[in-house]
Design a protein around this motif. Structure first.
Motif, PDB file in Angstrom:
ATOM      1  N   MET A   1     -11.481  -0.539  18.842  1.00 11.25           N
ATOM      2  CA  MET A   1     -10.287  -1.123  18.284  1.00 11.25           C
ATOM      3  C   MET A   1      -9.082  -0.336  18.800  1.00 11.25           C
ATOM      4  O   MET A   1      -9.060   0.879  18.733  1.00 11.25           O
ATOM      5  N   GLN A   2      -8.094  -1.035  19.296  1.00 10.82           N
ATOM      6  CA  GLN A   2      -6.906  -0.393  19.837  1.00 10.82           C
ATOM      7  C   GLN A   2      -5.726  -0.677  18.923  1.00 10.82           C
ATOM      8  O   GLN A   2      -5.543  -1.799  18.465  1.00 10.82           O
ATOM      9  N   PHE A   3      -4.935   0.352  18.689  1.00  3.76           N
ATOM     10  CA  PHE A   3      -3.766   0.208  17.818  1.00  3.76           C
ATOM     11  C   PHE A   3      -2.508   0.207  18.679  1.00  3.76           C
ATOM     12  O   PHE A   3      -2.394   0.978  19.631  1.00  3.76           O
ATOM     13  N   ASP A   4      -1.555  -0.628  18.313  1.00  2.97           N
ATOM     14  CA  ASP A   4      -0.319  -0.747  19.078  1.00  2.97           C
ATOM     15  C   ASP A   4       0.686   0.346  18.752  1.00  2.97           C
ATOM     16  O   ASP A   4       1.527   0.682  19.575  1.00  2.97           O
ATOM     17  N   SER A   5       0.609   0.900  17.552  1.00  4.80           N
ATOM     18  CA  SER A   5       1.561   1.941  17.157  1.00  4.80           C
ATOM     19  C   SER A   5       0.885   2.904  16.186  1.00  4.80           C
ATOM     20  O   SER A   5      -0.211   2.647  15.682  1.00  4.80           O
ATOM     21  N   LEU A   6       1.571   4.002  15.932  1.00  2.00           N
ATOM     22  CA  LEU A   6       1.056   4.985  14.980  1.00  2.00           C
ATOM     23  C   LEU A   6       0.967   4.379  13.580  1.00  2.00           C
ATOM     24  O   LEU A   6       0.021   4.655  12.832  1.00  2.00           O
ATOM     25  N   SER A   7       1.914   3.531  13.257  1.00  5.16           N
ATOM     26  CA  SER A   7       1.907   2.861  11.956  1.00  5.16           C
ATOM     27  C   SER A   7       0.667   1.980  11.798  1.00  5.16           C
ATOM     28  O   SER A   7       0.042   1.968  10.724  1.00  5.16           O
ATOM     29  N   ASP A   8       0.309   1.264  12.856  1.00  2.00           N
ATOM     30  CA  ASP A   8      -0.902   0.439  12.808  1.00  2.00           C
ATOM     31  C   ASP A   8      -2.149   1.307  12.658  1.00  2.00           C
ATOM     32  O   ASP A   8      -3.083   0.949  11.941  1.00  2.00           O
ATOM     33  N   PHE A   9      -2.135   2.447  13.337  1.00  4.53           N
ATOM     34  CA  PHE A   9      -3.274   3.369  13.227  1.00  4.53           C
ATOM     35  C   PHE A   9      -3.413   3.871  11.795  1.00  4.53           C
ATOM     36  O   PHE A   9      -4.513   3.879  11.230  1.00  4.53           O
ATOM     37  N   LEU A  10      -2.305   4.298  11.208  1.00  9.74           N
ATOM     38  CA  LEU A  10      -2.352   4.827   9.842  1.00  9.74           C
ATOM     39  C   LEU A  10      -2.699   3.744   8.829  1.00  9.74           C
ATOM     40  O   LEU A  10      -3.313   4.029   7.810  1.00  9.74           O
ATOM     41  N   ASN A  11      -2.331   2.508   9.113  1.00  8.19           N
ATOM     42  CA  ASN A  11      -2.634   1.391   8.215  1.00  8.19           C
ATOM     43  C   ASN A  11      -4.099   0.965   8.319  1.00  8.19           C
ATOM     44  O   ASN A  11      -4.658   0.401   7.387  1.00  8.19           O
ATOM     45  N   MET A  12      -4.743   1.243   9.444  1.00  6.21           N
ATOM     46  CA  MET A  12      -6.160   0.942   9.692  1.00  6.21           C
ATOM     47  C   MET A  12      -6.494  -0.524   9.418  1.00  6.21           C
ATOM     48  O   MET A  12      -7.525  -0.840   8.817  1.00  6.21           O
ATOM     49  N   GLY A  13      -5.631  -1.412   9.851  1.00 10.68           N
ATOM     50  CA  GLY A  13      -5.911  -2.834   9.709  1.00 10.68           C
ATOM     51  C   GLY A  13      -5.995  -3.302   8.268  1.00 10.68           C
ATOM     52  O   GLY A  13      -6.709  -4.248   7.957  1.00 10.68           O
ATOM     53  N   GLY A  14      -5.291  -2.618   7.373  1.00 12.38           N
ATOM     54  CA  GLY A  14      -5.301  -3.009   5.968  1.00 12.38           C
ATOM     55  C   GLY A  14      -6.326  -2.255   5.133  1.00 12.38           C
ATOM     56  O   GLY A  14      -6.400  -2.439   3.921  1.00 12.38           O
ATOM     57  N   TYR A  15      -7.115  -1.423   5.761  1.00 12.77           N
ATOM     58  CA  TYR A  15      -8.158  -0.677   5.043  1.00 12.77           C
ATOM     59  C   TYR A  15      -7.850   0.816   4.966  1.00 12.77           C
ATOM     60  O   TYR A  15      -8.751   1.647   4.800  1.00 12.77           O
ATOM     61  N   ALA A  16      -6.596   1.169   5.076  1.00 13.82           N
ATOM     62  CA  ALA A  16      -6.194   2.575   5.130  1.00 13.82           C
ATOM     63  C   ALA A  16      -6.670   3.366   3.917  1.00 13.82           C
ATOM     64  O   ALA A  16      -7.171   4.485   4.055  1.00 13.82           O
ATOM     65  N   PHE A  17      -6.522   2.794   2.719  1.00 11.88           N
ATOM     66  CA  PHE A  17      -6.907   3.526   1.504  1.00 11.88           C
ATOM     67  C   PHE A  17      -8.366   3.945   1.567  1.00 11.88           C
ATOM     68  O   PHE A  17      -8.706   5.103   1.327  1.00 11.88           O
ATOM     69  N   TYR A  18      -9.250   3.036   1.942  1.00 13.83           N
ATOM     70  CA  TYR A  18     -10.688   3.326   1.969  1.00 13.83           C
ATOM     71  C   TYR A  18     -11.053   4.276   3.107  1.00 13.83           C
ATOM     72  O   TYR A  18     -11.856   5.189   2.926  1.00 13.83           O
ATOM     73  N   VAL A  19     -10.450   4.057   4.260  1.00  9.55           N
ATOM     74  CA  VAL A  19     -10.754   4.896   5.425  1.00  9.55           C
ATOM     75  C   VAL A  19     -10.305   6.327   5.181  1.00  9.55           C
ATOM     76  O   VAL A  19     -11.077   7.277   5.354  1.00  9.55           O
ATOM     77  N   TRP A  20      -9.035   6.513   4.780  1.00 10.36           N
ATOM     78  CA  TRP A  20      -8.528   7.876   4.592  1.00 10.36           C
ATOM     79  C   TRP A  20      -9.151   8.547   3.373  1.00 10.36           C
ATOM     80  O   TRP A  20      -9.333   9.763   3.362  1.00 10.36           O
ATOM     81  N   LEU A  21      -9.516   7.770   2.377  1.00 10.16           N
ATOM     82  CA  LEU A  21     -10.221   8.337   1.234  1.00 10.16           C
ATOM     83  C   LEU A  21     -11.596   8.860   1.667  1.00 10.16           C
ATOM     84  O   LEU A  21     -12.005   9.952   1.261  1.00 10.16           O
ATOM     85  N   ALA A  22     -12.275   8.096   2.510  1.00  8.77           N
ATOM     86  CA  ALA A  22     -13.585   8.533   2.997  1.00  8.77           C
ATOM     87  C   ALA A  22     -13.459   9.818   3.806  1.00  8.77           C
ATOM     88  O   ALA A  22     -14.266  10.750   3.656  1.00  8.77           O
ATOM     89  N   TYR A  23     -12.450   9.884   4.680  1.00  8.31           N
ATOM     90  CA  TYR A  23     -12.227  11.117   5.446  1.00  8.31           C
ATOM     91  C   TYR A  23     -11.905  12.276   4.511  1.00  8.31           C
ATOM     92  O   TYR A  23     -12.409  13.392   4.687  1.00  8.31           O
ATOM     93  N   GLY A  24     -11.048  12.027   3.537  1.00  6.82           N
ATOM     94  CA  GLY A  24     -10.672  13.085   2.598  1.00  6.82           C
ATOM     95  C   GLY A  24     -11.855  13.617   1.809  1.00  6.82           C
ATOM     96  O   GLY A  24     -12.026  14.830   1.666  1.00  6.82           O
ATOM     97  N   VAL A  25     -12.680  12.711   1.303  1.00 11.73           N
ATOM     98  CA  VAL A  25     -13.857  13.128   0.537  1.00 11.73           C
ATOM     99  C   VAL A  25     -14.827  13.901   1.423  1.00 11.73           C
ATOM    100  O   VAL A  25     -15.374  14.933   1.019  1.00 11.73           O
ATOM    101  N   THR A  26     -15.023  13.423   2.639  1.00  5.55           N
ATOM    102  CA  THR A  26     -15.951  14.083   3.558  1.00  5.55           C
ATOM    103  C   THR A  26     -15.492  15.493   3.889  1.00  5.55           C
ATOM    104  O   THR A  26     -16.256  16.460   3.745  1.00  5.55           O
TER     105      THR A  26
END
Length: 65
Positions: free
Chosen positions: A1-26
Motif C-alpha cells: 500500500m502506498q501513501f500519497d502524503s504523511l497525513s495519509d500514512f498517519l490516517n492509515m486509510g481510516g484505521y489509524a486508531f486500531y493500527v497505532w493502538l496495536a503498535y502502542g500495545v506491542t
C-alpha cells in the motif's frame, strides 16, 4: 500500500486508531518485559553475590575452629 502524503500514512486509510493502538500495545508490552527482565536479572545477581559471601564466611569460621 502506498501513501500519497504523511497525513495519509498517519490516517492509515481510516484505521489509524486500531493500527497505532496495536503498535502502542506491542511496544509497550515489550518495554515492560525488558524492564522486568532487567530487574529480575539484577535481583538474581544480588542473591548470588550474597550467597557467595555467606559461603566464604562459613569457610572462614570452619577453618578458624
Amino acid at each position: 500500500m502506498q501513501f500519497d502524503s504523511l497525513s495519509d500514512f498517519l490516517n492509515m486509510g481510516g484505521y489509524a486508531f486500531y493500527v497505532w493502538l496495536a503498535y502502542g500495545v506491542t511496544f509497550g508490552s515489550l518495554g515492560i518485559l525488558v524492564m522486568q527482565s532487567m530487574g529480575q536479572k539484577r535481583k538474581v545477581l544480588t542473591e548470588i553475590a550474597k550467597q557467595i559471601q555467606r559461603e566464604e564466611r562459613l569457610k572462614e569460621n570452619r577453618s578458624n575452629k
